[in-house]
Design a protein around this motif. Structure first.
Motif, mmCIF file in Angstrom:
data_model
loop_
_atom_site.group_PDB
_atom_site.id
_atom_site.type_symbol
_atom_site.label_atom_id
_atom_site.label_comp_id
_atom_site.label_asym_id
_atom_site.label_seq_id
_atom_site.Cartn_x
_atom_site.Cartn_y
_atom_site.Cartn_z
ATOM 1 N N GLU A 1 -4.295 26.417 -89.084
ATOM 2 C CA GLU A 1 -3.841 25.271 -89.870
ATOM 3 C C GLU A 1 -2.560 25.509 -90.595
ATOM 4 O O GLU A 1 -2.523 25.727 -92.001
ATOM 5 C CB GLU A 1 -5.111 24.833 -90.897
ATOM 6 C CG GLU A 1 -6.303 24.568 -90.263
ATOM 7 C CD GLU A 1 -6.057 23.245 -89.533
ATOM 8 O OE1 GLU A 1 -5.135 22.404 -89.796
ATOM 9 O OE2 GLU A 1 -6.831 23.208 -88.212
ATOM 10 N N GLU B 1 -0.542 28.261 -90.227
ATOM 11 C CA GLU B 1 -0.612 29.657 -90.780
ATOM 12 C C GLU B 1 0.789 30.306 -90.122
ATOM 13 O O GLU B 1 1.011 29.961 -88.843
ATOM 14 C CB GLU B 1 -1.607 30.577 -90.586
ATOM 15 C CG GLU B 1 -2.794 29.801 -91.397
ATOM 16 C CD GLU B 1 -2.736 29.898 -92.951
ATOM 17 O OE1 GLU B 1 -1.965 30.913 -93.333
ATOM 18 O OE2 GLU B 1 -3.591 29.187 -93.534
ATOM 19 N N TYR C 1 -0.939 18.419 -85.105
ATOM 20 C CA TYR C 1 -1.759 18.960 -85.957
ATOM 21 C C TYR C 1 -1.435 19.014 -87.354
ATOM 22 O O TYR C 1 -0.178 18.109 -87.557
ATOM 23 C CB TYR C 1 -1.667 20.584 -85.646
ATOM 24 C CG TYR C 1 -1.989 21.248 -84.637
ATOM 25 C CD1 TYR C 1 -3.581 21.856 -84.661
ATOM 26 C CD2 TYR C 1 -1.566 21.097 -83.315
ATOM 27 C CE1 TYR C 1 -4.102 22.361 -83.803
ATOM 28 C CE2 TYR C 1 -2.245 21.731 -82.144
ATOM 29 C CZ TYR C 1 -3.557 22.334 -82.388
ATOM 30 O OH TYR C 1 -4.251 22.826 -81.286
ATOM 31 N N ALA C 2 -2.242 18.997 -88.217
ATOM 32 C CA ALA C 2 -2.053 18.381 -89.596
ATOM 33 C C ALA C 2 -0.874 19.163 -90.341
ATOM 34 O O ALA C 2 0.002 18.314 -91.087
ATOM 35 C CB ALA C 2 -3.116 18.728 -90.582
ATOM 36 N N HIS C 3 -0.781 20.398 -90.138
ATOM 37 C CA HIS C 3 0.332 21.068 -90.621
ATOM 38 C C HIS C 3 1.527 21.685 -89.542
ATOM 39 O O HIS C 3 1.602 22.618 -89.116
ATOM 40 C CB HIS C 3 0.017 22.457 -91.569
ATOM 41 C CG HIS C 3 -1.237 22.098 -92.545
ATOM 42 N ND1 HIS C 3 -0.799 21.790 -93.559
ATOM 43 C CD2 HIS C 3 -2.626 22.158 -92.252
ATOM 44 C CE1 HIS C 3 -1.894 21.482 -94.424
ATOM 45 N NE2 HIS C 3 -2.924 21.740 -93.591
ATOM 46 N N ASN D 1 -9.873 28.050 -85.243
ATOM 47 C CA ASN D 1 -10.612 27.360 -86.595
ATOM 48 C C ASN D 1 -11.556 26.596 -85.993
ATOM 49 O O ASN D 1 -11.907 26.157 -84.956
ATOM 50 C CB ASN D 1 -9.516 26.413 -87.242
ATOM 51 C CG ASN D 1 -8.313 27.280 -87.745
ATOM 52 O OD1 ASN D 1 -8.730 28.380 -88.532
ATOM 53 N ND2 ASN D 1 -6.985 26.995 -87.628
#
Length: 737
Positions: A374, A376, A408-410, A737
């Motif tokens: 997420e 990283e 993706y969220a990030h 994840n």
């Protein structure tokens, strides 16, 4: 104190006592080896029982020698034909022929090797007898404790041989320190009679004359000046083995030394059996020397692990990458080759394998970074982020290309976080952060053009790294791996995809599958090898399911399609991407440790298959964890068969929800810390960790604890060491994840 804590304390004491006293141990051992030759040399000296020593000629010769100087002692050599005289005066020292009186001087500058060795052995020639005695006690303690610190396992490694020698030869090697300790505390040394006194000192020639009235000097082995002005004579046994021993001569007579040397002393000095007992003592000295040297060298190697190979000096540009699946590394390689082709001076390296001081040598850094989890930073670069501090990188300019996926969220979280860390350390952005969405091809070339134009660099890009083309794969078979109804298992399946023609792939490569057009593809690790079957690809797919806000059951788009919707025989379009950072070693003999939890087991059946197919599989250890042994021991048959045929050397499991277990994989690492340390440090095994990110972080922390408890590192140094191994590829992580 728990057994584990007591053992850790014992390990530290064992290591540091040995290290501190290594110089003294080496002196004691080496001089002991020299002294073990004394009974070997002396076994051929002195008169034989049947020989007749010319005592009159001997006495006359000794008297003549004493007129030239005072000898400290004499030894009868060559079967009674000559004397060896010990003295400081070179006119006296050396060999003397008894019949002719001919003198062969000792070599100029020569020393009495045995006497010097004895002085070192007992007092270090510094009057430090107490230090030697204490060292003997500690040596004994180290040797007795050794077998409790490492179980006997035959491994062809430095510490494997160290442990094997310590275990197998312990009864033999203990004789040396045990007898030394006994002598120091006067156990087993026999009675110590009061020695006679003399009114006036006697010389050796006078002692021979006095003793000749009571003793048969035909078997004289030697004489030396003794305490209080007396002389000690050593008489060889007769043909019956009797009537020999030591005698003290005073001006009034001869007194026998009752009992002679004790058995303990004879065992310690190797004199109880003549030449061959001396040879045994020499062998013991060699083993003790080997244990000391291998222990010291193992510590030196552990310290050397903290050193990172320096980057190439004299280069202006560092091309670095923070890569998770290999894409960033491939793009960075293209940039590096382009700079070299353009005549620039450049170095290529994974950013995580470098220390801040090494990065600071370069005025310009071109960095390609991917994102994992997420948002990283890739695993290999995390150690660097922990190490850098404000102003570590002052004066460094960098340009970042961040790879990501907007679904993706990030988006590009890894590149953004790494950029922030570099700026916080004092580095300056030479170009604004460039972010890439999805396929990097076009954006990468645009970024290279910007680098060439704004940074005035010559970079000749011949082309992009090859991208795997789409491939049509047929769903050939699927089989459920967990057992529904046995505990709270997660639905997991083994899936076989089949191509129409041969495909090149390796275990750990990634198959990217989308359930439909415009859908975000899902990546799955390949669990088979084209070296076994080039058309069939094995996947491990866990059903992703959750409960929506309205209470309805929802399934993951790709996993739901593969497991519940797709009919057998349906064709799906996929992309097969190489993942060299998580392939098994090219040399199948290289030791590996595979650590997985749940569906993270996916690539490892392929590891086993490829190593078995090679016909020369090296050591392999699997540590697998899940919820229930009987419910979700995934690929159990495959691994048990591999364990039976030797492809898998060892397997440990942890089932967290079984009442009789309750452990996780990181608990197994701590439980078997000694063996884990041997595999990591001695056999240089490559560690593969696959599973959820939380699991991988717990495993990395457990590995660091192993370096603390078994390697003696401090916690922060141990974490830095593991981080360095991740950056270098000795520990490889593939997480989700």
């Amino acid at each position: 104190m728990s057994f584990a804590a007591a053992r850790r304390t014992l390990i530290l004491l064992h290591r540091w006592i040995a290290l501190i006293l290594t110089p003294i141990f080496l002196v004691i051992i080496l001089t002991g080896a020299v002294l073990s030759f004394r009974p070997i040399v002396n076994s051929g000296q002195g008169p034989r029982p049947e020989a007749s020593l010319d005592v009159a000629a001997l006495s006359q010769l000794v008297g003549a020698i004493e007129k030239a100087g005072q000898p400290g002692g004499i030894s009868v050599i060559e079967g009674g034909r000559a004397l060896q005289v010990m003295a400081q005066d070179p006119a006296v020292a050396g060999r003397w022929d008894i019949a002719s009186g001919a003198h062969t001087p000792a070599p100029a500058g020569g020393i009495d090797i045995f006497r010097t060795a004895e002085g070192l052995h007992k007092t270090l020639l510094l009057g430090l007898g107490l230090v030697v005695e204490v060292a003997s006690f500690l040596m004994l303690g180290i040797m007795v404790a050794g077998p409790f610190l490492a179980w006997l396992r035959f491994r062809n490694s430095l510490m494997g041989w160290h442990t094997a020698m310590g275990w197998l030869l312990l009864p033999l090697t203990l004789t040396s320190p045990v007898t030394a300790v006994m002598l120091s505390i006067h156990i087993g040394t026999g009675s110590r009679p009061e020695l006679p006194r003399t009114k006036r000192p006697v010389t050796i020639s006078q002692a021979l004359a006095i003793a000749g009235r009571d003793l048969d000097l035909n078997r004289l082995a030697g004489a030396r000046r003794f305490r209080g002005g007396t002389v000690m004579l050593q008489i060889a046994p007769d043909a019956t083995g009797r009537n020999g021993g030591g005698f003290v001569v005073t001006d009034s007579g001869v007194t026998p030394l009752i009992g002679g040397p004790s058995l303990v002393k004879q065992i310690h000095e190797g004199t109880w059996g003549g030449a061959w007992s001396g040879a045994i003592n020499f062998g013991i000295s060699l083993v003790l020397l080997a244990l000391t040297v291998t222990g010291l060298w193992s510590w030196v190697r552990r310290k050397a692990r903290n050193r990172v190979r320096p980057v190439v000096a004299g280069r202006d540009i560092l091309v670095a990458h923070a890569s998770q699946t290999g894409t960033a590394a491939r793009l960075a390689g293209v940039v590096f080759e382009g700079l070299i082709a353009g005549g620039e001076k450049a170095t290529l390296a994974p950013i995580g394998a470098l220390k801040p001081t090494e990065i600071a040598r370069f005025p310009l850094v071109l960095l390609v970074a991917s994102t994992t989890g997420e948002g990283e930073i890739p695993d290999g670069a995390r150690a660097l982020v922990r190490q850098i501090k404000p102003n570590n990188l002052k004066g460094v300019r960098f340009a970042m290309l961040a790879l990501g996926d907007r679904s993706y969220a990030h988006f590009c979280g890894g590149g953004r976080r790494l950029t922030a860390a570099l700026v916080a350390a004092g580095a300056v952005e030479a170009l604004p952060l460039r972010e890439v969405d999805g396929d990097p091809s076009g954006a990468f070339l645009g970024w290279v053009d910007t680098v060439r134009g704004e940074l005035a660099l010559n970079c000749e890009i011949a082309g992009l790294p090859a991208v795997s083309p789409p491939v049509a794969l047929t769903l050939a078979d699927r089989q459920r791996l967990d057992m529904p109804g046995i505990g709270n298992t997660q639905e997991t399946w083994q899936i076989w995809l089949e191509g129409a023609q041969d495909i090149a792939f390796r275990p750990g490569d990634l198959v990217r599958i989308a359930a439909g057009a415009g859908e975000r593809p899902r990546s799955y690790s390949v669990g088979s090898s084209s070296r076994v079957d080039p058309r069939r690809i094995a996947l491990t797919v866990r059903l992703h399911e959750w409960t929506a806000d309205d209470g309805a059951r929802r399934l993951g788009r790709v996993s739901g399609f593969l497991l519940h919707e797709a009919e057998q025989g349906v064709t799906v379009e996929a992309r097969l991407d190489p993942h060299p950072g998580f392939n098994p070693p090219a040399d199948p003999k290289w030791p590996i440790v595979m650590i997985a939890a749940g569906s993270g087991i996916a690539p490892f059946p392929g590891f086993i298959a490829e190593r078995r197919a090679s016909g020369r599989a090296g050591p392999a250890w699997l540590i697998f964890g899940n919820r229930h042994r009987d419910g979700d021991f995934l690929w159990r048959d495959v691994f048990e068969e591999a364990l039976a045929d030797g492809t898998l050397t060892r397997m440990d499991t942890a089932f967290s929800r079984d009442p009789d277990d309750g452990a996780r994989v990181q608990d197994r690492l701590r439980q078997h810390a000694t063996e884990v340390f041997e595999w990591l440090v001695e056999t240089k095994a490559i560690v593969y960790i696959c599973g959820r990110r939380a699991m991988s972080e717990a495993v990395l922390e457990a590995l660091a604890e192993v370096l603390v408890t078994e390697g003696g590192l401090k916690p922060e140094a141990a974490r830095a060491e593991i981080g360095q191994w991740v950056a270098e590829g000795r520990v490889r992580v593939d997480t989700f994840n």
